[in-house]
Design a protein around this motif. Structure first.
Motif, PDB file in Angstrom:
ATOM      1  N   ASN A  73       0.801  -7.953   1.317  1.00  0.00           N
ATOM      2  CA  ASN A  73       1.197  -6.991   2.331  1.00  0.00           C
ATOM      3  C   ASN A  73       2.683  -7.274   2.544  1.00  0.00           C
ATOM      4  N   SER A  78       7.629  -3.232   1.550  1.00  0.00           N
ATOM      5  CA  SER A  78       6.833  -2.362   0.683  1.00  0.00           C
ATOM      6  C   SER A  78       7.570  -1.070   0.361  1.00  0.00           C
ATOM      7  N   HIS A  99      -2.499  -3.120   3.476  1.00  0.00           N
ATOM      8  CA  HIS A  99      -1.768  -2.824   4.718  1.00  0.00           C
ATOM      9  C   HIS A  99      -2.776  -2.737   5.855  1.00  0.00           C
ATOM     10  N   ILE A 103      -1.063   3.679   6.147  1.00  0.00           N
ATOM     11  CA  ILE A 103       0.337   4.065   5.940  1.00  0.00           C
ATOM     12  C   ILE A 103       0.487   5.557   5.659  1.00  0.00           C
ATOM     13  N   CYS A 124      -5.672   0.213   2.686  1.00  0.00           N
ATOM     14  CA  CYS A 124      -4.893   0.395   3.908  1.00  0.00           C
ATOM     15  C   CYS A 124      -5.764   1.004   4.999  1.00  0.00           C
TER      16      CYS A 124
END
Length: 144
Positions: A73, A78, A99, A103, A124
């Motif tokens: 992460n 990122s 994540h 996101i 995520c």
């Protein structure tokens, strides 16, 4: 089996964000959860966090030939770090990107990550559970 789990800038502040974007569990709580998960799968987990891009790149390079998989992460890196992506691309095992938040439901600049270009998969939006799922997935990938 040895796995490296890297957390990028500000991950150490999990659980302290008044907006609640990253949940209520502290970084220490999440680290403990991840260690328990890895142990239950007979895997050794090196769980790290850094504010420093260069240190993260060094860790990835040092993992070559030592770790069977890398979970990352990279947080804010990122979306900005081609250098982290390049280091991940040279790793000789699987990489999973994870994540805490979704996101794709956040600001548009967060919808595309450089780290995903080096990953076999991304998780995520599941908070700390996503961390545990990434560990399970990595162990399964490394055992096949």
């Amino acid at each position: 089996m040895r796995l490296l789990f890297i957390n990028g800038p500000n991950a150490n502040l999990y659980g302290l964000d008044p907006s609640g974007t990253y949940g209520r569990e502290t970084f220490g709580d999440i680290a403990a959860r991840c260690q328990r998960k890895a142990a239950s799968l007979d895997a050794e987990l090196d769980f790290r966090q850094s504010q420093d891009e260069g240190e993260i790149i060094t860790w990835i390079q040092q993992a070559r030939g030592v770790m069977q998989g890398v979970i990352i992460n990279a947080a804010g890196l990122s979306y900005t770090s081609i250098a982290v992506m390049d280091a991940l691309l040279t790793f000789d095992g699987p990489v999973i990107e994870v994540h805490m938040s979704n996101i794709h439901r956040r600001e548009p600049f967060r919808n595309k990550t450089y780290t995903s270009k080096a990953a076999v998969g991304s998780i995520c939006g599941l908070g700390p559970l996503g961390y545990e799922l990434a560990i399970q997935a990595m162990v399964d990938l490394c055992r096949t």
